[in-house]
Design a protein around this motif. Structure first.
Motif, PDB file in Angstrom:
ATOM      1  N   ARG A   1     -74.504 -10.325  25.350  1.00 34.84           N
ATOM      2  CA  ARG A   1     -74.191  -8.898  25.246  1.00 34.84           C
ATOM      3  C   ARG A   1     -73.069  -8.682  24.232  1.00 34.84           C
ATOM      4  O   ARG A   1     -73.095  -7.737  23.447  1.00 34.84           O
TER       5      ARG A   1
ATOM      6  N   PHE B   1     -74.429  -9.611  20.621  1.00 35.25           N
ATOM      7  CA  PHE B   1     -75.527  -8.829  20.045  1.00 35.25           C
ATOM      8  C   PHE B   1     -75.563  -7.395  20.542  1.00 35.25           C
ATOM      9  O   PHE B   1     -76.576  -6.716  20.432  1.00 35.25           O
TER      10      PHE B   1
ATOM     11  N   PRO C   1     -73.929  -3.372  20.424  1.00 35.53           N
ATOM     12  CA  PRO C   1     -73.708  -2.492  19.273  1.00 35.53           C
ATOM     13  C   PRO C   1     -72.569  -3.019  18.394  1.00 35.53           C
ATOM     14  O   PRO C   1     -71.492  -3.326  18.879  1.00 35.53           O
TER      15      PRO C   1
ATOM     16  N   MET D   1     -84.458  -1.845  25.606  1.00 37.99           N
ATOM     17  CA  MET D   1     -83.517  -2.956  25.711  1.00 37.99           C
ATOM     18  C   MET D   1     -84.268  -4.247  26.007  1.00 37.99           C
ATOM     19  O   MET D   1     -85.370  -4.230  26.524  1.00 37.99           O
ATOM     20  N   ASP D   2     -83.650  -5.358  25.651  1.00 38.60           N
ATOM     21  CA  ASP D   2     -84.312  -6.638  25.839  1.00 38.60           C
ATOM     22  C   ASP D   2     -83.246  -7.726  25.889  1.00 38.60           C
ATOM     23  O   ASP D   2     -82.461  -7.861  24.957  1.00 38.60           O
ATOM     24  N   ILE D   3     -83.201  -8.487  27.001  1.00 36.71           N
ATOM     25  CA  ILE D   3     -82.187  -9.551  27.082  1.00 36.71           C
ATOM     26  C   ILE D   3     -82.696 -10.867  26.512  1.00 36.71           C
ATOM     27  O   ILE D   3     -81.950 -11.819  26.405  1.00 36.71           O
ATOM     28  N   GLY D   4     -83.983 -10.919  26.147  1.00 41.08           N
ATOM     29  CA  GLY D   4     -84.558 -12.175  25.670  1.00 41.08           C
ATOM     30  C   GLY D   4     -84.782 -12.172  24.161  1.00 41.08           C
ATOM     31  O   GLY D   4     -84.310 -11.288  23.442  1.00 41.08           O
ATOM     32  N   TYR D   5     -85.498 -13.188  23.681  1.00 44.46           N
ATOM     33  CA  TYR D   5     -85.774 -13.317  22.257  1.00 44.46           C
ATOM     34  C   TYR D   5     -87.036 -12.525  21.918  1.00 44.46           C
ATOM     35  O   TYR D   5     -87.993 -12.550  22.674  1.00 44.46           O
TER      36      TYR D   5
END
Lengths: 379, 400
Positions: free
Chosen positions: B303, B306, B308, B1-5
């Motif tokens: 969230r 982007f 599912p 998982m990744d909350i950034g760019y």
């Protein structure tokens, strides 16, 4: 941006959910809380068998090579089912103190036992006078006879009596003034001079005050090469904060679901409670809090590998936000359940207790708002 | 998982960010820094043209065949965020995000040819004709009539809260073509030339002194049936589609992030107790609270966009973004007024036409902060008030 669990992670989450749901139906959970140590050793072993304790550690230390994301998945399930176990104490706090602070030899000697569940650790750090600050440690380690003599008192050590070994923070000696920085020392729980008075926390968990009265340990008890362990402590506690935030979010979602169900089924004045707009809007606020909390769990968890300032700021943001939100959601849950919410046999009040303990652990919202502001100014 | 760019998106961000800084005229940036005070429809026209000439950046989501760059949702998101963080005016949301996509989806080929180029380059400015005196939150009870007469509709009635009507070239609006059935039935979506005979308007002054809002009157206004989008009587679905396109944007997260930066600048400049306001522990706590609340909305938006299934999989859950996003924005704007201390009371606009604070009466922000604060009370009211949003969430998400 990727908010999707990997296939392995989804499978892991599902198997943890099944097991925790099986082990902690509310009545069985209450019975476990009433035992002497507040949990069942059998339950601990079942979760160990599932790989929960091994999940976050590297394979070289007997782990499964996961990390913060796996801890998050576990914590959410624990919070959802109000599971009480020494997991945070042993795996997250004690285990990560060794992982981040220990030498390679220490990690490989100690962590395999933590990872298979056969050894339990606890972090004996907090002292009343320091409140939530990590820095002022008054417990002292004197150098004597090729080892250390540790004296002091630690307060509210989570699951301290269940621990085989305590990770104790203490001021280290140096040549002149005894101000050699803070070190972390591994102290056997049954060492001579260790006193542990155990008690329950509101949520049915256990903690103890640890009295260290001239406790002798060898030089090899010191984690790492010595020197200041405050950075390690800060990192460990941030992991603990992320874990508590995920636990609280799991708990909040459960409160949301059960309260919503109650509003849909309970009738008064000839209609369901859920048909009243005043209650609908409050329930939407509860739902909103849950969604926002889920986001802040990611904020805390997925920044654990970032630089120290980013990591700590994210942890404080999440702790402040979720601390207040969890308490707010649980208070609403009790209120919307009406009189039923006040009863011992309905879980909602126990979720509120968990939220209160969460706020009292590692700093409340006020503390973390101030820490967040301080870190922002330094940036 | 990744909350950034990821790296690719980060390179894109750096690129569009530097281009935006290059092409952004100073006067427009200064108006954005004044929290959009003084930003006029002709400024928006000019900015749209500048972005358009850069390769269709005025309409980032449109496919290449209609003049857009056809960027992915992720790139559109990053681009719009960069606009706000670089203190550029936003996109023209009616054109780029609402009516344009609806025309691309539902419009006739001829309508696309007539309208899309002008929407993209700023030659056509739109206003929205949805609300009426007796149809606000309960929009479907609208009464403004469009009666079929040969190849035309004849429109009679009143539209309310029309933003920037005197500057608009066209109105997209919902009109009543049949009142025999359910109120959602018999509504038709029309594009109306604002220069049509019989169409008049009167400004509605808002209490902070603004005059962007109008009441628009229709007296036998003839509208060619060729200007109808979609089928007759079936405009409600398209109208809702158009509003649905905006369910993310209306949280204005990017704008609030820009406001938060400016608030910090002000707090770092304002004196307090022998030091700076930003170091005052009480103010710092309030600031931290607002900043964290904004971060909550930002991440939840990410969230939902982007997660599912992407934005298309998201339903009315996204309405909570509007509810929280506008609350937080109002909170930040309130802190900006409070940060000015006693100068927060100055209504520079009343003393100096244009409110430009030419001879400073106080800190620069005193020239606009109060008025913008009052103006932004609208954001929890329009586009579906907070209370209506909560009704929708209760029904559609919670099942109550």
């Amino acid at each position: 941006m990727d908010f999707t669990l990997s296939e392995e992670q989804a499978l892991f989450r599902d198997s943890v959910e099944r097991t925790v749901a099986d082990l902690f139906p509310f009545a069985r959970r209450q019975a476990a809380v009433a035992t002497e140590e507040g949990y069942r050793e059998d339950d601990w072993r079942r979760l160990a068998g599932l790989g929960c304790m091994a999940a976050p550690f590297p394979e070289a230390c007997g782990g499964l090579g996961g990390g913060p994301e796996e801890l998050m998945l576990i914590a959410e399930r624990f919070g959802r089912h109000l599971a009480n176990l020494p997991f945070l104490a042993s795996v997250v706090l004690g285990g990560h103190a060794v992982l981040f602070g220990g030498t390679e030899a220490q990690r490989e000697a100690i962590l395999p036992g933590v990872a298979d569940g056969s050894v339990k650790l606890a972090l004996a750090h907090g002292e009343r006078r320091a409140r939530f600050d990590l820095a002022p440690v008054s417990t002292v380690a004197r150098a004597e006879d090729g080892g250390y003599v540790v004296s002091g008192r630690k307060d509210v050590v989570l699951y301290g009596r269940a621990a085989d070994r305590l990770v104790v923070s203490a001021r280290l000696p140096d040549g002149r003034d005894g101000g050699g920085g803070t070190g972390l020392l591994l102290v056997p729980g049954d060492a001579e001079g260790v006193g542990r008075s155990s008690y329950a926390t509101h949520d049915g968990g256990r903690a103890c005050n640890v009295l260290l009265d001239d406790v002798r340990v060898g030089t090899d008890a010191l984690l790492g090469a010595g020197g200041d362990a405050l950075d390690v402590l800060e990192r460990v506690i941030d992991h603990g904060i992320a874990f508590l935030c995920a636990d609280a979010a799991g708990s909040m979602w459960r409160v949301y679901e059960t309260t919503l169900e109650y509003l849909k089924t309970r009738s008064q004045f000839g209609r369901t409670l859920g048909s009243f707009q005043a209650l609908q809007h409050r329930m939407v606020d509860v739902y909103t809090s849950c969604e926002l909390a889920r986001s802040m769990v990611f904020e805390a968890t997925l920044n654990l590998g970032a630089d120290a300032a980013t990591r700590s700021r994210a942890a404080s943001a999440a702790k402040a936000a979720i601390g207040e939100a969890a308490r707010g959601v649980c208070e609403e849950g009790v209120q919307l359940h009406g009189g039923v919410g006040m009863t011992m046999d309905v879980p909602v009040g126990h979720h509120l207790k968990r939220a209160m303990v969460m706020n009292a652990t590692f700093g409340d919202a006020r503390h973390h708002l101030a820490r967040y502001a301080r870190l922002g100014r330094a940036a | 998982m990744d909350i950034g760019y990821d790296d690719d998106l980060e390179r894109f961000r750096a690129h569009v960010g530097s281009v935006i800084r290059d092409i952004l005229p100073d006067d427009l940036r200064d108006k954005v820094r004044r929290e959009h005070a003084g930003l006029t429809p002709s400024d928006m026209r000019r900015w749209t043209r500048i972005l358009h000439d850069r390769g269709g950046w005025s309409v980032p989501g449109w496919p290449a065949e209609h003049g857009g760059p056809g960027w992915s949702y992720e790139r559109q998101y990053v681009f719009e965020r960069e606009l706000a963080l670089n203190e550029a005016p936003p996109l023209n949301v009616f054109s780029a995000g609402m009516v344009g996509p609806a025309l691309i989806e539902f419009g006739a080929r001829d309508q696309k040819r007539r309208f899309l180029p002008g929407l993209a380059n700023g030659d056509i400015l739109l206003c929205q004709g949805y609300s009426e005196p007796n149809a606000g939150s309960d929009l479907a009870s609208l009464q403004c009539r469009a009666d079929r007469d040969g190849d035309d509709y004849v429109v009679n009635g009143v539209k309310m809260w029309t933003s920037d009507a005197p500057h608009a070239d066209w109105m997209f609006g919902l009109f009543r073509t049949d009142s025999s059935g359910k109120k959602q039935h018999g509504i038709t979506l029309l594009l109306i030339d604002m220069a049509s005979p019989g169409l008049t308007m009167a400004p509605i002054r808002t209490f902070e002194g603004g005059d962007e809002l109008n009441q628009t009157y229709f007296d036998d206004v003839r509208v060619p049936a060729a200007n109808r989008i979609g089928e007759e009587h079936k405009g409600w679905g398209i109208g809702k589609y158009i509003l649905g396109m905006e369910r993310f944007g209306s949280a204005e997260v990017g704008r609030s992030m820009g406001m938060m930066r400016r608030l910090k600048r002000i707090a770092a400049a304002e004196p307090a107790a022998g030091g700076r306001l930003i170091d005052d522990p009480h103010f710092a706590l309030e600031l931290a609270r607002a900043e964290i609340a904004l971060r909550e909305v930002e991440l939840t938006e990410r969230r939902m966009l982007f997660g599912p299934g992407g934005p298309d999989a998201m339903g009315f859950e996204a309405s909570l973004l509007k509810v929280r996003g506008t609350e937080v924005q109002q909170k930040i704007m309130g802190l900006m007024v409070e940060a000015l201390g006693s100068c927060g009371a100055i209504d520079a606009g009343d003393m100096r036409p244009g409110g430009d604070n030419a001879e400073p009466l106080g800190p620069d922000a005193a020239a606009h902060a109060g008025r913008v604060f009052y103006n932004l009370r609208k954001s929890t009211i329009w586009g579906g008030s907070t209370e209506v949003q909560k009704n929708i969430i209760a029904k559609a998400v919670l099942g109550l």
